[in-house]
Design a protein around this motif. Sequence first.
Motif, PDB file in Angstrom:
ATOM      1  N   MET A 150       9.332 -11.830  -4.371  1.00 53.35           N
ATOM      2  CA  MET A 150       8.541 -13.010  -4.096  1.00 53.35           C
ATOM      3  C   MET A 150       7.085 -12.685  -4.431  1.00 53.35           C
ATOM      4  N   LYS A 151       6.472 -13.506  -5.248  1.00 55.00           N
ATOM      5  CA  LYS A 151       5.078 -13.302  -5.651  1.00 55.00           C
ATOM      6  C   LYS A 151       4.174 -13.556  -4.446  1.00 55.00           C
ATOM      7  N   THR A 152       3.435 -12.522  -4.053  1.00 52.79           N
ATOM      8  CA  THR A 152       2.585 -12.582  -2.864  1.00 52.79           C
ATOM      9  C   THR A 152       1.200 -12.065  -3.212  1.00 52.79           C
ATOM     10  N   TRP A 153       0.191 -12.771  -2.714  1.00 56.63           N
ATOM     11  CA  TRP A 153      -1.200 -12.365  -2.913  1.00 56.63           C
ATOM     12  C   TRP A 153      -1.905 -12.255  -1.563  1.00 56.63           C
ATOM     13  N   VAL A 154      -2.955 -11.434  -1.534  1.00 61.27           N
ATOM     14  CA  VAL A 154      -3.832 -11.336  -0.368  1.00 61.27           C
ATOM     15  C   VAL A 154      -5.253 -11.607  -0.854  1.00 61.27           C
ATOM     16  N   LEU A 155      -5.827 -12.690  -0.374  1.00 58.19           N
ATOM     17  CA  LEU A 155      -7.214 -13.030  -0.676  1.00 58.19           C
ATOM     18  C   LEU A 155      -7.971 -13.144   0.644  1.00 58.19           C
ATOM     19  N   TYR A 156      -9.258 -12.813   0.619  1.00 59.40           N
ATOM     20  CA  TYR A 156     -10.038 -12.825   1.855  1.00 59.40           C
ATOM     21  C   TYR A 156     -11.511 -13.037   1.535  1.00 59.40           C
ATOM     22  N   TYR A 157     -12.264 -13.357   2.594  1.00 60.48           N
ATOM     23  CA  TYR A 157     -13.718 -13.331   2.499  1.00 60.48           C
ATOM     24  C   TYR A 157     -14.229 -12.520   3.679  1.00 60.48           C
ATOM     25  N   SER A 158     -15.076 -11.542   3.397  1.00 55.88           N
ATOM     26  CA  SER A 158     -15.571 -10.640   4.429  1.00 55.88           C
ATOM     27  C   SER A 158     -17.000 -10.244   4.118  1.00 55.88           C
ATOM     28  N   ARG A 159     -17.897 -10.485   5.050  1.00 57.42           N
ATOM     29  CA  ARG A 159     -19.288 -10.055   4.867  1.00 57.42           C
ATOM     30  C   ARG A 159     -19.476  -8.599   5.269  1.00 57.42           C
ATOM     31  N   GLY A 160     -18.866  -8.209   6.387  1.00 62.10           N
ATOM     32  CA  GLY A 160     -19.106  -6.878   6.933  1.00 62.10           C
ATOM     33  C   GLY A 160     -17.992  -5.872   6.713  1.00 62.10           C
ATOM     34  N   GLY A 161     -16.896  -6.302   6.108  1.00 67.12           N
ATOM     35  CA  GLY A 161     -15.805  -5.376   5.825  1.00 67.12           C
ATOM     36  C   GLY A 161     -14.654  -5.409   6.811  1.00 67.12           C
ATOM     37  N   ASN A 162     -14.794  -6.119   7.928  1.00 66.19           N
ATOM     38  CA  ASN A 162     -13.719  -6.171   8.922  1.00 66.19           C
ATOM     39  C   ASN A 162     -12.474  -6.860   8.368  1.00 66.19           C
ATOM     40  N   THR A 163     -12.642  -8.023   7.790  1.00 68.72           N
ATOM     41  CA  THR A 163     -11.506  -8.776   7.256  1.00 68.72           C
ATOM     42  C   THR A 163     -10.904  -8.050   6.064  1.00 68.72           C
ATOM     43  N   LYS A 164     -11.723  -7.355   5.312  1.00 63.80           N
ATOM     44  CA  LYS A 164     -11.221  -6.563   4.192  1.00 63.80           C
ATOM     45  C   LYS A 164     -10.252  -5.491   4.686  1.00 63.80           C
ATOM     46  N   LYS A 165     -10.557  -4.848   5.808  1.00 64.33           N
ATOM     47  CA  LYS A 165      -9.663  -3.824   6.360  1.00 64.33           C
ATOM     48  C   LYS A 165      -8.300  -4.418   6.703  1.00 64.33           C
ATOM     49  N   ILE A 166      -8.295  -5.620   7.278  1.00 68.82           N
ATOM     50  CA  ILE A 166      -7.031  -6.275   7.619  1.00 68.82           C
ATOM     51  C   ILE A 166      -6.287  -6.656   6.346  1.00 68.82           C
ATOM     52  N   ALA A 167      -7.005  -7.182   5.356  1.00 68.42           N
ATOM     53  CA  ALA A 167      -6.384  -7.551   4.074  1.00 68.42           C
ATOM     54  C   ALA A 167      -5.729  -6.331   3.427  1.00 68.42           C
ATOM     55  N   GLU A 168      -6.410  -5.218   3.455  1.00 71.83           N
ATOM     56  CA  GLU A 168      -5.861  -4.001   2.855  1.00 71.83           C
ATOM     57  C   GLU A 168      -4.636  -3.506   3.610  1.00 71.83           C
ATOM     58  N   ALA A 169      -4.621  -3.658   4.936  1.00 68.11           N
ATOM     59  CA  ALA A 169      -3.452  -3.262   5.729  1.00 68.11           C
ATOM     60  C   ALA A 169      -2.250  -4.137   5.375  1.00 68.11           C
ATOM     61  N   ILE A 170      -2.481  -5.430   5.230  1.00 69.04           N
ATOM     62  CA  ILE A 170      -1.407  -6.352   4.844  1.00 69.04           C
ATOM     63  C   ILE A 170      -0.871  -5.979   3.465  1.00 69.04           C
ATOM     64  N   ALA A 171      -1.769  -5.739   2.529  1.00 64.25           N
ATOM     65  CA  ALA A 171      -1.365  -5.371   1.172  1.00 64.25           C
ATOM     66  C   ALA A 171      -0.590  -4.057   1.164  1.00 64.25           C
ATOM     67  N   GLU A 172      -1.028  -3.114   1.962  1.00 68.19           N
ATOM     68  CA  GLU A 172      -0.332  -1.825   2.039  1.00 68.19           C
ATOM     69  C   GLU A 172       1.092  -2.024   2.563  1.00 68.19           C
ATOM     70  N   GLU A 173       1.243  -2.809   3.608  1.00 70.93           N
ATOM     71  CA  GLU A 173       2.561  -3.047   4.198  1.00 70.93           C
ATOM     72  C   GLU A 173       3.517  -3.683   3.201  1.00 70.93           C
ATOM     73  N   LEU A 174       3.027  -4.610   2.410  1.00 71.75           N
ATOM     74  CA  LEU A 174       3.878  -5.346   1.484  1.00 71.75           C
ATOM     75  C   LEU A 174       3.876  -4.762   0.073  1.00 71.75           C
ATOM     76  N   GLU A 175       3.196  -3.611  -0.075  1.00 72.89           N
ATOM     77  CA  GLU A 175       3.111  -2.911  -1.351  1.00 72.89           C
ATOM     78  C   GLU A 175       2.527  -3.791  -2.460  1.00 72.89           C
ATOM     79  N   ILE A 176       1.496  -4.529  -2.085  1.00 70.71           N
ATOM     80  CA  ILE A 176       0.738  -5.332  -3.042  1.00 70.71           C
ATOM     81  C   ILE A 176      -0.378  -4.436  -3.554  1.00 70.71           C
ATOM     82  N   LEU A 177      -0.503  -4.320  -4.848  1.00 72.76           N
ATOM     83  CA  LEU A 177      -1.421  -3.348  -5.413  1.00 72.76           C
ATOM     84  C   LEU A 177      -2.888  -3.741  -5.322  1.00 72.76           C
ATOM     85  N   LYS A 178      -3.160  -5.024  -5.113  1.00 72.41           N
ATOM     86  CA  LYS A 178      -4.548  -5.456  -5.206  1.00 72.41           C
ATOM     87  C   LYS A 178      -4.836  -6.554  -4.184  1.00 72.41           C
TER      88      LYS A 178
END
Length: 144
Positions: A1-29
């Motif tokens: 299933m084609k899955t993407w993770v997009l986010y907006y983060s000023r301070g990096g907090n949301t980016k950390k969560i986005a990266e955790a989601i991507a890691e779990e689902l083996e999304i490269l980017k």
Amino acid sequence: MKTWVLYYSRGGNTKKIAEAIAEELEILKTEQVPPAYPPENVQLLFLGTGVYAGKPDPKMIEFIRTLNTDRVKNVAVFGTRGGNDTRAIETVKSLIKEKGINVIDETFSCQGKYFIFFNRKKPDAEDLKAAKAFARKIYDSLKA
């Protein structure tokens, strides 16, 4: 299933969560919006925002307004916040629903580091673990 993770983060907090989601689902980017946009049809878009003064960032709101309903089938919303107010996550869900895109009822939200002194160690390992569990649950429910 084609899955993407997009986010907006000023301070990096949301980016950390986005990266955790991507890691779990083996999304490269993962990508920050704007200007990121799915180049092809996406079955599941994890869309994350930081919460600022109780609202999603205006850049995220503008991005949602540009979402092409032909390219995105389902959206799961996540975010980080300095306080306990989760209305911004509900605002994001409402804006996506107005576009006619299916929005997953369950969301993920946790505290993020807020200025220098508040929530200094957030999001922490437990938050990242919970974000991964959220992602896996949503992904598996749609894949079934």
